[in-house]
Motif scaffolding. Structure first.
Motif, PDB file in Angstrom:
ATOM      1  N   GLU A 211       0.828  -1.201   0.000  1.00  0.00           N
ATOM      2  CA  GLU A 211       0.000   0.000   0.000  1.00  0.00           C
ATOM      3  C   GLU A 211       0.867   1.257   0.000  1.00  0.00           C
ATOM      4  N   ALA A 212       1.861   1.301   0.862  1.00  0.00           N
ATOM      5  CA  ALA A 212       2.719   2.484   0.968  1.00  0.00           C
ATOM      6  C   ALA A 212       3.486   2.742  -0.329  1.00  0.00           C
ATOM      7  N   LEU A 213       4.075   1.705  -0.908  1.00  0.00           N
ATOM      8  CA  LEU A 213       4.865   1.901  -2.126  1.00  0.00           C
ATOM      9  C   LEU A 213       3.986   2.226  -3.326  1.00  0.00           C
ATOM     10  N   ASN A 214       2.784   1.698  -3.361  1.00  0.00           N
ATOM     11  CA  ASN A 214       1.860   2.074  -4.440  1.00  0.00           C
ATOM     12  C   ASN A 214       1.423   3.529  -4.293  1.00  0.00           C
ATOM     13  N   ILE A 215       1.134   3.967  -3.088  1.00  0.00           N
ATOM     14  CA  ILE A 215       0.782   5.367  -2.859  1.00  0.00           C
ATOM     15  C   ILE A 215       1.959   6.262  -3.246  1.00  0.00           C
ATOM     16  N   ALA A 216       3.154   5.874  -2.820  1.00  0.00           N
ATOM     17  CA  ALA A 216       4.343   6.665  -3.149  1.00  0.00           C
ATOM     18  C   ALA A 216       4.532   6.772  -4.657  1.00  0.00           C
ATOM     19  N   SER A 217       4.357   5.669  -5.349  1.00  0.00           N
ATOM     20  CA  SER A 217       4.491   5.671  -6.805  1.00  0.00           C
ATOM     21  C   SER A 217       3.447   6.570  -7.455  1.00  0.00           C
ATOM     22  N   GLU A 218       2.234   6.540  -6.944  1.00  0.00           N
ATOM     23  CA  GLU A 218       1.173   7.395  -7.487  1.00  0.00           C
ATOM     24  C   GLU A 218       1.431   8.870  -7.200  1.00  0.00           C
ATOM     25  N   ARG A 219       2.073   9.165  -6.090  1.00  0.00           N
ATOM     26  CA  ARG A 219       2.453  10.554  -5.807  1.00  0.00           C
ATOM     27  C   ARG A 219       3.461  11.048  -6.838  1.00  0.00           C
ATOM     28  N   VAL A 220       4.375  10.169  -7.215  1.00  0.00           N
ATOM     29  CA  VAL A 220       5.332  10.516  -8.272  1.00  0.00           C
ATOM     30  C   VAL A 220       4.574  10.747  -9.581  1.00  0.00           C
ATOM     31  N   ARG A 221       3.619   9.880  -9.889  1.00  0.00           N
ATOM     32  CA  ARG A 221       2.827  10.039 -11.111  1.00  0.00           C
ATOM     33  C   ARG A 221       2.087  11.381 -11.119  1.00  0.00           C
ATOM     34  N   ALA A 222       1.504  11.735  -9.985  1.00  0.00           N
ATOM     35  CA  ALA A 222       0.762  12.995  -9.905  1.00  0.00           C
ATOM     36  C   ALA A 222       1.673  14.203 -10.130  1.00  0.00           C
ATOM     37  N   LYS A 223       2.897  14.093  -9.656  1.00  0.00           N
ATOM     38  CA  LYS A 223       3.823  15.226  -9.767  1.00  0.00           C
ATOM     39  C   LYS A 223       4.552  15.265 -11.113  1.00  0.00           C
ATOM     40  N   TYR A 224       4.951  14.096 -11.620  1.00  0.00           N
ATOM     41  CA  TYR A 224       5.815  14.057 -12.805  1.00  0.00           C
ATOM     42  C   TYR A 224       5.171  13.439 -14.039  1.00  0.00           C
ATOM     43  N   GLY A 225       3.990  12.836 -13.871  1.00  0.00           N
ATOM     44  CA  GLY A 225       3.294  12.269 -15.021  1.00  0.00           C
ATOM     45  C   GLY A 225       3.623  10.818 -15.315  1.00  0.00           C
ATOM     46  N   PHE A 226       4.422  10.187 -14.467  1.00  0.00           N
ATOM     47  CA  PHE A 226       4.744   8.764 -14.642  1.00  0.00           C
ATOM     48  C   PHE A 226       4.955   8.129 -13.276  1.00  0.00           C
ATOM     49  N   ALA A 227       4.627   6.858 -13.197  1.00  0.00           N
ATOM     50  CA  ALA A 227       4.792   6.122 -11.945  1.00  0.00           C
ATOM     51  C   ALA A 227       6.271   5.955 -11.625  1.00  0.00           C
ATOM     52  N   CYS A 228       6.574   5.672 -10.376  1.00  0.00           N
ATOM     53  CA  CYS A 228       7.966   5.492  -9.947  1.00  0.00           C
ATOM     54  C   CYS A 228       8.383   4.039 -10.125  1.00  0.00           C
ATOM     55  N   SER A 229       9.212   3.793 -11.114  1.00  0.00           N
ATOM     56  CA  SER A 229       9.668   2.423 -11.363  1.00  0.00           C
ATOM     57  C   SER A 229      10.550   1.915 -10.220  1.00  0.00           C
ATOM     58  N   SER A 230      11.261   2.806  -9.551  1.00  0.00           N
ATOM     59  CA  SER A 230      12.105   2.386  -8.423  1.00  0.00           C
ATOM     60  C   SER A 230      11.263   1.866  -7.265  1.00  0.00           C
ATOM     61  N   ALA A 231      10.120   2.491  -7.024  1.00  0.00           N
ATOM     62  CA  ALA A 231       9.226   2.009  -5.969  1.00  0.00           C
ATOM     63  C   ALA A 231       8.682   0.635  -6.334  1.00  0.00           C
ATOM     64  N   MET A 232       8.339   0.442  -7.601  1.00  0.00           N
ATOM     65  CA  MET A 232       7.817  -0.853  -8.036  1.00  0.00           C
ATOM     66  C   MET A 232       8.911  -1.914  -8.034  1.00  0.00           C
ATOM     67  N   ASP A 233      10.140  -1.516  -8.354  1.00  0.00           N
ATOM     68  CA  ASP A 233      11.269  -2.454  -8.253  1.00  0.00           C
ATOM     69  C   ASP A 233      11.496  -2.869  -6.807  1.00  0.00           C
ATOM     70  N   GLN A 234      11.381  -1.897  -5.887  1.00  0.00           N
ATOM     71  CA  GLN A 234      11.551  -2.219  -4.470  1.00  0.00           C
ATOM     72  C   GLN A 234      10.465  -3.172  -4.002  1.00  0.00           C
ATOM     73  N   LEU A 235       9.251  -2.923  -4.436  1.00  0.00           N
ATOM     74  CA  LEU A 235       8.145  -3.810  -4.062  1.00  0.00           C
ATOM     75  C   LEU A 235       8.390  -5.217  -4.606  1.00  0.00           C
ATOM     76  N   ALA A 236       8.866  -5.323  -5.823  1.00  0.00           N
ATOM     77  CA  ALA A 236       9.159  -6.637  -6.404  1.00  0.00           C
ATOM     78  C   ALA A 236      10.238  -7.356  -5.597  1.00  0.00           C
ATOM     79  N   GLU A 237      11.238  -6.616  -5.137  1.00  0.00           N
ATOM     80  CA  GLU A 237      12.288  -7.227  -4.316  1.00  0.00           C
ATOM     81  C   GLU A 237      11.715  -7.716  -2.987  1.00  0.00           C
ATOM     82  N   LEU A 238      10.845  -6.910  -2.376  1.00  0.00           N
ATOM     83  CA  LEU A 238      10.209  -7.337  -1.125  1.00  0.00           C
ATOM     84  C   LEU A 238       9.329  -8.562  -1.342  1.00  0.00           C
TER      85      LEU A 238
END
Length: 95
Positions: free
Chosen positions: A46-73
């Motif tokens: 939940e936290a990393l998805n919210i964080a990624s969406e915050r990046v999307r809202a600010k920059y127009g694209f999701a945060c691939s680093s957050a999704m990579d971290q989630l995949a590692e977890l």
């Protein structure tokens, strides 16, 4: 956006330094707390998805680093999925 790192200890006592592109992780995890594996993963997802969406809202694209971290977890959690009473300890945050 402020970057946040959080360090966790797995059931085998290994430690992992994790990345979040947002401070939102502080709303889901508490340093010094131990979480059952499933609870930890739900909170992290939940936290990393919210964080990624915050990046999307600010920059127009999701945060691939957050999704990579989630995949590692997710991959690490799978290792301990059959460990009875597996818990993850949150060791701390670094801004």
């Amino acid at each position: 956006m402020p970057v946040m790192h959080f360090r966790v200890r797995w059931p085998d006592n290994s430690e992992l330094n994790c990345y979040s592109p947002s401070l939102v992780i502080k709303d889901f995890l508490t340093p010094g707390e131990r979480y059952p594996l499933g609870d930890f993963m739900n909170r992290s997802r939940e936290a990393l998805n919210i964080a990624s969406e915050r990046v999307r809202a600010k920059y127009g694209f999701a945060c691939s680093s957050a999704m990579d971290q989630l995949a590692e977890l997710e991959a690490r959690a799978q290792i301990f999925s059959t460990t009875p009473d597996a818990q993850i300890e949150v060791l701390g945050f670094e801004e």
